[in-house]
Design an enzyme around this catalytic site. Structure first.
Site, PDB file in Angstrom:
ATOM      1  N   ARG B  16       0.848  -1.197   0.000  1.00 29.51           N
ATOM      2  CA  ARG B  16       0.000   0.000   0.000  1.00 29.51           C
ATOM      3  C   ARG B  16       0.887   1.252   0.000  1.00 29.51           C
ATOM      4  O   ARG B  16       1.053   1.928  -1.007  1.00 29.51           O
ATOM      5  CB  ARG B  16      -0.945  -0.007   1.218  1.00 29.51           C
ATOM      6  N   ASP B  17       1.496   1.530   1.116  1.00 28.18           N
ATOM      7  CA  ASP B  17       2.304   2.745   1.273  1.00 28.18           C
ATOM      8  C   ASP B  17       3.463   2.776   0.289  1.00 28.18           C
ATOM      9  O   ASP B  17       3.812   3.840  -0.261  1.00 28.18           O
ATOM     10  CB  ASP B  17       2.824   2.779   2.722  1.00 28.18           C
ATOM     11  N   HIS B 211       5.032   2.933  13.150  1.00 30.42           N
ATOM     12  CA  HIS B 211       5.329   3.014  11.718  1.00 30.42           C
ATOM     13  C   HIS B 211       6.492   3.995  11.600  1.00 30.42           C
ATOM     14  O   HIS B 211       6.323   5.194  11.804  1.00 30.42           O
ATOM     15  CB  HIS B 211       4.088   3.524  10.965  1.00 30.42           C
ATOM     16  N   HIS B 213      10.174   5.553   9.820  1.00 28.87           N
ATOM     17  CA  HIS B 213      10.893   5.825   8.576  1.00 28.87           C
ATOM     18  C   HIS B 213      12.391   5.811   8.843  1.00 28.87           C
ATOM     19  O   HIS B 213      12.833   6.115   9.951  1.00 28.87           O
ATOM     20  CB  HIS B 213      10.453   7.177   8.009  1.00 28.87           C
ATOM     21  N   CYS B 244       7.405   8.709   0.984  1.00 30.65           N
ATOM     22  CA  CYS B 244       7.684  10.062   0.490  1.00 30.65           C
ATOM     23  C   CYS B 244       9.092  10.557   0.755  1.00 30.65           C
ATOM     24  O   CYS B 244       9.250  11.656   1.305  1.00 30.65           O
ATOM     25  CB  CYS B 244       6.715  11.066   1.111  1.00 30.65           C
ATOM     26  N   ASN B 253      10.188   4.729   4.102  1.00 30.18           N
ATOM     27  CA  ASN B 253       9.771   3.738   5.078  1.00 30.18           C
ATOM     28  C   ASN B 253      10.945   2.840   5.478  1.00 30.18           C
ATOM     29  O   ASN B 253      11.793   2.499   4.659  1.00 30.18           O
ATOM     30  CB  ASN B 253       8.672   2.848   4.480  1.00 30.18           C
TER      31      ASN B 253
END
Lengths: 301, 301
Positions: B16-17, B211, B213, B244, B253
Site C-alpha cells: 500500500r504505502d 510506523h 521511517h 515520500c 519507510n
C-alpha cells in the site's frame, strides 16, 4: 534520567579506515583539507592515518606528510587527540616522529581472522602489543579488537575470547579498548551483552569504545544499545567510507553524520556542530567520493 | 530477561504505502504476485491496498481486484489479517465488498498536516472516524496517527496532542493505534518517551504499533527503542519502498527486511522466514524497483 550519557565522543576514522579502503589514491592535500574541515566542525578525536608498509597500502604512503600537517596546524588546540594506526614497532617510530601521541593496534578476537589479517596467532599479536607499549612509554596505546562481534570465518565469536583480550590489554596497560564489529553482524542484543561484560571486565580502569558497521542497517541501533550501557565513545567514518563493504553499494562503517545526527537529536553533547560537519561531508563528496552510503548525505540537500 | 518481547508482528505496508508512492503504474498481476510472495514468507499482517479515489491516486485504481485476489487465495489461512487504508465511508464500503475486515484511517496529530493531507480539522477527522466505526461495526478499525513524532510544518509535535488522539481513538473503540513517524525525524529518545506515554494512556486496552521511517538512518534504532518499552507491532515496507522520501536516493519507510533481520538476529519470533522474504524482495527488485534503499537488499548477494 533517560539512561543515556550526557556526553559522547565521536572518534573520526574516515581519514584512516575510510580513505584506506578506497582504490584510487587521494591527493595528500585533499586528505589534509578533509581532516581540517572535520576538525573545524568540532571533532577532537581523529584517526589521522596509518603508518603501514606503503607497498602493501599505497593509499597511506603519505602518512607522515598528512600527520605532520594536521599536528602542525592543530597540535596546540586543547583536547585534541591525534591517533594513528600502526601494525608494528616500525610504525610506532614513524608515528612518534610526526608528533603522534596515540596509536591504535588491531588484534582480532578470532584466531583465523587474526591469522588472515596479520599472519600471527592472537598470542603473538599480544606479545607484540606488549613490546610496543613497553618500548614507547610516551605513546598512549589503544587496542582495536577486531571481529569482537562476529568473524567472517568463524561466525559468532565467544564473549570469553573477547574478554580474554580485554583482560590482557588491561594487564599491558592500554589506554582504550575498541570493540569492533568488523563485518557488520552485531545486533543491539549482542552489543548490549558484550558491552555489559566488557565494562564489568575493565571495572572503570579503561574506557571501552565501539566501532560499528552499518552493513545490515544496525549501526545506529547498535550505537544506541551501547549508549544505554554507558558507552560514550564511538568510532565512525565520514560518509560511511570504508569498512570493507563486500557488495557494491552496501554500507560499511557507520557514518559519522548519521551517528552525530542521532546524538544531536537526543541532546547528547559531542562538541561537534552538525551543520559544519555536513560542510566537511560536502567537501568529501565533491573531492573524494560522491556516492556515499550514509543517510544524512542523501537527505540533507 | 533482556527486556525485549519474545514475539513481534511485522505489518507489511509495501503493497500500500510503498506501491502508492511509486510514479509508474504497477501492473495488477505484479502487485498480486508481490503480495503472494510476501505472504508465502510467513507475513500474516498485510496492508493490501487503499480504497481511495482512483483519479487522485491512479496507482490504487485496481484496489478491488488486488484485495479480492489476495483474500480469495489466502482468506482461509489462519491468523491472516488483510488491511486496507480507507479515507472515508465510501472506501469502507468498497473494502467490505472485497472481504476486507480491517481498515486503517489516517489522522495527523498536527492540525496543519491534517489540513494539508485531508483538508479537515483534526476534530472533523475524529468525527468521521467515529461515523465509520459506528456504521461498519463488522470492520476492525485502526487509527494511523500521522506526524506523531514530528510534522513538516510545525516541527516537534507535543505529546499531549498525540495522547489526545489516542484517548479519542480508545473512546471510539479502534482496535489498534499506529504511531507514525511520517517524515522520519524520530530518534530513539522521542520514540521511548512517546511509546511509554501512549502505552500508559491505553492501559492495555488497545495495541500500539509503530510506523517508522529510515530517512535519517534511525528507523531500525527506533524499532529497538520501541521494543524496549514492549511495543510488539511494526509497520514496514518491502525494500523500504514509499514513505515520500523528499530527496533522490534518500530512504523513506523502514525496510521490512532490515527490521526482520534485526529481529531474527535477536531471536525475536516473527513467524517470517528471512530467506523466503528475501525471495519476495528479489521479485520486487526485478519487477518493480531495482534501486532500493534498504541495507539487506544491498548486502545479501
Amino acid at each position: 534520567m533517560n539512561g543515556l550519557p550526557n556526553n559522547a565522543t565521536i572518534v573520526e576514522v574516515g581519514s584512516r579506515d575510510g580513505f584506506q579502503n578506497l582504490p584510487d589514491f587521494i591527493p595528500t592535500d585533499v586528505k589534509i583539507k578533509s581532516i581540517e574541515k572535520i576538525i573545524e566542525s568540532g571533532v577532537k578525536d581523529v584517526e589521522v592515518t596509518s603508518f603501514v608498509n606503503p607497498k602493501a597500502v599505497p593509499q597511506m604512503a603519505d602518512a607522515s606528510e598528512v600527520a605532520s600537517a594536521i599536528i602542525g596546524k592543530y597540535g596546540n588546540r586543547p583536547g585534541m587527540r591525534f591517533i594513528a594506526l600502526i601494525p608494528n614497532a616500525r610504525g610506532a617510530e614513524s608515528a612518534v616522529k610526526c608528533g603522534i601521541t596515540t596509536v591504535s593496534i588491531v588484534i582480532s578476537a578470532s584466531e583465523s581472522h587474526n591469522k588472515a589479517n596479520v599472519n600471527r596467532t592472537v598470542s603473538e599479536s599480544l606479545a607484540a602489543l606488549r613490546d610496543i607499549a613497553e618500548s614507547f612509554p610516551s605513546l598512549a596505546v589503544r587496542l582495536d579488537i577486531a571481529t569482537a562481534l562476529g568473524c567472517p570465518f568463524e561466525g559468532k565469536v565467544p564473549e570469553k575470547d573477547v574478554l580474554s583480550l580485554v583482560a590482557n590489554a588491561l594487564d599491558i596497560g592500554v589506554r582504550e579498548i575498541v570493540l569492533c564489529d568488523t563485518i557488520g553482524v552485531a545486533d543491539p542484543l549482542s552489543v548490549d551483552s558484550l558491552t555489559r561484560a566488557a565494562l564489568k571486565e575493565v571495572g572503570g580502569h579503561c574506557p571501552i569504545a565501539l566501532h560499528l558497521h552499518d552493513t545490515r542497517g544496525m549501526g545506529v541501533a547498535n550505537t544506541y544499545a551501547g549508549m544505554l550501557n554507558g558507552i560514550e565513545k564511538f568510532e565512525a567514518s565520514i560518509g560511511g567510507l570504508g569498512g570493507c563493504p563486500f557488495a557494491p553499494g552496501a554500507a560499511g562503517n557507520t557514518a559519522t553524520e548519521d551517528v552525530l545526527n542521532m546524538l544531536t537529536c537526543m541532546g547528547v553533547e559531542t562538541g561537534i556542530d552538525m551543520g559544519r560537519y555536513m560542510e566537511a561531508l560536502r567537501y568529501v563528496q565533491a573531492n573524494i567520493k560522491s556516492d556515499l552510503t550514509s543517510h544524512m548525505a542523501k537527505v540533507v540537500v
